[in-house]
Design a protein around this motif. Structure first.
Motif, PDB file in Angstrom:
ATOM      1  N   ALA A  12       0.888  -1.651  -0.076  1.00 18.81           N
ATOM      2  CA  ALA A  12       0.117   0.146   0.041  1.00 18.81           C
ATOM      3  C   ALA A  12       0.711   1.383   0.370  1.00 18.81           C
ATOM      4  O   ALA A  12       2.038   1.137   0.970  1.00 18.81           O
ATOM      5  CB  ALA A  12      -0.678  -0.131   1.467  1.00 18.81           C
ATOM      6  N   THR A  34      -5.337  -2.330 -10.458  1.00 18.02           N
ATOM      7  CA  THR A  34      -6.784  -2.725 -10.324  1.00 18.02           C
ATOM      8  C   THR A  34      -7.159  -3.102  -8.898  1.00 18.02           C
ATOM      9  O   THR A  34      -8.385  -4.037  -8.872  1.00 18.02           O
ATOM     10  CB  THR A  34      -5.633  -4.468 -10.705  1.00 18.02           C
ATOM     11  N   GLY A  35      -6.014  -2.112  -8.181  1.00 18.51           N
ATOM     12  CA  GLY A  35      -7.084  -1.478  -6.671  1.00 18.51           C
ATOM     13  C   GLY A  35      -7.972  -1.551  -7.152  1.00 18.51           C
ATOM     14  O   GLY A  35      -9.007  -2.241  -5.827  1.00 18.51           O
ATOM     15  N   ARG A  39     -12.005  -2.901  -5.205  1.00 17.53           N
ATOM     16  CA  ARG A  39     -12.624  -1.396  -3.998  1.00 17.53           C
ATOM     17  C   ARG A  39     -13.568  -1.583  -4.355  1.00 17.53           C
ATOM     18  O   ARG A  39     -14.835  -1.497  -3.649  1.00 17.53           O
ATOM     19  CB  ARG A  39     -11.195  -0.221  -4.494  1.00 17.53           C
ATOM     20  N   ALA A  88     -10.620  -9.281  -1.220  1.00 18.57           N
ATOM     21  CA  ALA A  88      -9.427  -9.775  -2.030  1.00 18.57           C
ATOM     22  C   ALA A  88      -8.698 -11.137  -1.551  1.00 18.57           C
ATOM     23  O   ALA A  88      -8.579 -11.589  -1.999  1.00 18.57           O
ATOM     24  CB  ALA A  88      -8.001  -8.614  -2.455  1.00 18.57           C
ATOM     25  N   ARG A  94     -11.295 -13.704  -6.400  1.00 17.95           N
ATOM     26  CA  ARG A  94     -10.349 -13.312  -7.581  1.00 17.95           C
ATOM     27  C   ARG A  94      -9.806 -13.762  -9.048  1.00 17.95           C
ATOM     28  O   ARG A  94      -9.364 -13.008  -9.594  1.00 17.95           O
ATOM     29  CB  ARG A  94      -8.318 -13.838  -6.824  1.00 17.95           C
ATOM     30  N   ARG A 115      -1.357  -6.231  -6.792  1.00 22.40           N
ATOM     31  CA  ARG A 115      -0.672  -6.834  -6.365  1.00 22.40           C
ATOM     32  C   ARG A 115      -0.130  -8.200  -6.945  1.00 22.40           C
ATOM     33  O   ARG A 115       1.105  -8.716  -6.388  1.00 22.40           O
ATOM     34  CB  ARG A 115      -1.599  -7.772  -5.168  1.00 22.40           C
ATOM     35  N   ASP A 116      -0.449  -8.681  -7.734  1.00 27.35           N
ATOM     36  CA  ASP A 116      -0.589 -10.431  -7.954  1.00 27.35           C
ATOM     37  C   ASP A 116       0.018 -10.462  -9.825  1.00 27.35           C
ATOM     38  O   ASP A 116       0.008 -11.372 -10.302  1.00 27.35           O
ATOM     39  CB  ASP A 116      -1.413 -10.884  -7.683  1.00 27.35           C
ATOM     40  N   ARG A 142       0.170   8.081   2.438  1.00 28.84           N
ATOM     41  CA  ARG A 142      -1.414   8.059   2.658  1.00 28.84           C
ATOM     42  C   ARG A 142      -2.023   8.905   3.035  1.00 28.84           C
ATOM     43  O   ARG A 142      -2.947  10.500   2.584  1.00 28.84           O
ATOM     44  CB  ARG A 142      -0.941   6.953   3.450  1.00 28.84           C
ATOM     45  N   ARG A 165      -3.283  -4.579   6.953  1.00 29.51           N
ATOM     46  CA  ARG A 165      -3.636  -4.343   5.629  1.00 29.51           C
ATOM     47  C   ARG A 165      -2.756  -5.166   4.961  1.00 29.51           C
ATOM     48  O   ARG A 165      -2.149  -6.051   4.566  1.00 29.51           O
ATOM     49  CB  ARG A 165      -4.392  -3.811   4.488  1.00 29.51           C
ATOM     50  N   ASP A 169      -2.896  -9.138   2.597  1.00 28.00           N
ATOM     51  CA  ASP A 169      -1.557  -8.741   1.875  1.00 28.00           C
ATOM     52  C   ASP A 169      -1.237 -10.077   1.909  1.00 28.00           C
ATOM     53  O   ASP A 169      -0.443 -10.822   0.533  1.00 28.00           O
ATOM     54  CB  ASP A 169      -2.045  -7.600   0.993  1.00 28.00           C
ATOM     55  N   ARG A 172      -2.315 -13.883   3.177  1.00 25.84           N
ATOM     56  CA  ARG A 172      -3.637 -14.480   2.474  1.00 25.84           C
ATOM     57  C   ARG A 172      -2.701 -15.603   1.902  1.00 25.84           C
ATOM     58  O   ARG A 172      -1.573 -15.982   0.546  1.00 25.84           O
ATOM     59  CB  ARG A 172      -4.285 -13.908   1.925  1.00 25.84           C
TER      60      ARG A 172
HETATM   61  O1  CDP Z   1      -2.133   1.878  -2.709  1.00 23.61           O
HETATM   62  P1  CDP Z   1      -3.619   1.172  -1.737  1.00 23.61           P
HETATM   63  O2  CDP Z   1      -2.816   0.200  -1.631  1.00 23.61           O
HETATM   64  O3  CDP Z   1      -4.185   2.096  -0.569  1.00 23.61           O
HETATM   65  O4  CDP Z   1      -4.656   0.360  -2.424  1.00 23.61           O
HETATM   66  P2  CDP Z   1      -4.758  -0.510  -4.212  1.00 23.61           P
HETATM   67  O5  CDP Z   1      -3.713  -1.006  -4.132  1.00 23.61           O
HETATM   68  O6  CDP Z   1      -5.974   0.408  -4.312  1.00 23.61           O
HETATM   69  O7  CDP Z   1      -5.794  -2.299  -3.342  1.00 23.61           O
HETATM   70  C1  CDP Z   1      -6.502  -2.424  -2.596  1.00 23.61           C
HETATM   71  C2  CDP Z   1      -6.826  -3.728  -1.930  1.00 23.61           C
HETATM   72  O8  CDP Z   1      -6.911  -4.899  -2.989  1.00 23.61           O
HETATM   73  C3  CDP Z   1      -5.166  -3.854  -1.254  1.00 23.61           C
HETATM   74  O9  CDP Z   1      -5.206  -4.469   0.457  1.00 23.61           O
HETATM   75  C4  CDP Z   1      -4.615  -5.664  -1.666  1.00 23.61           C
HETATM   76  O10 CDP Z   1      -5.659  -7.251  -0.597  1.00 23.61           O
HETATM   77  C5  CDP Z   1      -5.837  -5.716  -2.937  1.00 23.61           C
HETATM   78  N1  CDP Z   1      -5.342  -5.620  -4.481  1.00 23.61           N
HETATM   79  C6  CDP Z   1      -5.104  -7.304  -4.489  1.00 23.61           C
HETATM   80  O11 CDP Z   1      -5.327  -8.488  -3.901  1.00 23.61           O
HETATM   81  N2  CDP Z   1      -4.753  -7.516  -5.688  1.00 23.61           N
HETATM   82  C7  CDP Z   1      -4.356  -6.588  -6.559  1.00 23.61           C
HETATM   83  N3  CDP Z   1      -4.114  -6.542  -7.458  1.00 23.61           N
HETATM   84  C8  CDP Z   1      -4.844  -5.172  -6.610  1.00 23.61           C
HETATM   85  C9  CDP Z   1      -5.499  -4.723  -5.020  1.00 23.61           C
END
Ligand code: CDP
Length: 211
Positions: A12, A34-35, A39, A88, A94, A115-116, A142, A165, A169, A172
């Motif tokens: 994050a 992709t977040g 969201r 997530a 997913r 994230r992935d 943030r 968080r 992440d 999991r």
């Molecule tokens: O920048 P920030 O981490 O606050 O937020 P984000 O990138 O919008 O991601 C929000 C949440 O979505 C993260 O805490 C992840 O759990 C999840 N996420 C994910 O699992 N896989 C992704 N490709 C993108 C986000």
């Protein structure tokens, strides 16, 4: 033609979004945050008065997602963050969001952040960046971002929420946050956005010389 996908992953507030947007603009590629998919899914579950950690409710929300949901203005802030992280961690969510991301990247090439992306969505991406920064630095960024949006918050609380968080992440079982073995790790602690961009652009051009 070969795949022109730039995968940007990391924890994050590491600066993924800012970097991804600039790379996409500089290289003339589409960009997907992709977040927003997680969201918007979490937000739909909350709208329905359901629990974001309920697998059936979360999967139904992911399958019902529409492009306009990604443009909602209520996808940020503590409640949206927590709901996103909860949905997530559900494998069916997913799975429901995977094809959209692949199609987006394959059609015209793209920069995707998440994230992935480099581990699960595009394990064959020719350029992969893992963008990170210290927890204190990410919490400070943030907190400033929230303040600029008029959402006053307490720095210690922002840091604690973020640590929680990140831990979820990374722990999991469904697509945990980790750097792909072949990713280039970029620690942005102490780097300004221009330095991050230049370093990343240099790496991407070495990996994908046609760009
Ligand atoms: O920048 P920030 O981490 O606050 O937020 P984000 O990138 O919008 O991601 C929000 C949440 O979505 C993260 O805490 C992840 O759990 C999840 N996420 C994910 O699992 N896989 C992704 N490709 C993108 C986000």
């Amino acid at each position: 033609m070969s795949l022109t996908v730039i995968a940007i992953d990391g924890p994050a507030a590491a600066g993924k979004g800012t970097l991804a947007r600039r790379l996409a603009a500089a290289l003339g590629l589409p960009y997907l945050d992709t977040g927003l998919l997680y969201r918007a899914t979490g937000r739909r579950v909350l709208d329905d008065g359901r629990d974001p950690s309920d697998p059936a409710a979360a999967e139904a929300a992911a399958r019902a997602l529409r492009p306009e949901d990604l443009a909602r203005t209520d996808l940020r802030g503590p409640a949206a963050d927590a709901a996103a992280a909860a949905v997530a961690s559900i494998p069916a969510v997913r799975a429901a969001l995977l094809q959209f991301q692949r199609t987006f990247g394959v059609e015209r090439g793209a920069v995707l952040d998440g994230r992935d992306i480099g581990t699960v969505i595009f394990p064959n991406a020719p350029a992969k960046l893992f963008v990170t920064a210290s927890l204190a630095e990410r919490a400070r960024r943030r907190w400033l971002e929230l303040r600029q949006k008029g959402m006053e918050s307490d720095l210690a609380t922002v840091e604690a929420d973020m640590a929680d968080r990140d831990a979820k992440d990374a722990a999991r079982s469904a697509a945990p946050l980790r750097a792909a073995d072949d990713a280039f790790t970029l620690d942005t602690t102490g780097l300004d956005p221009d330095a991050v961009f230049e370093t990343a652009l240099d790496y991407v051009r070495r990996r994908i010389p046609r760009l």
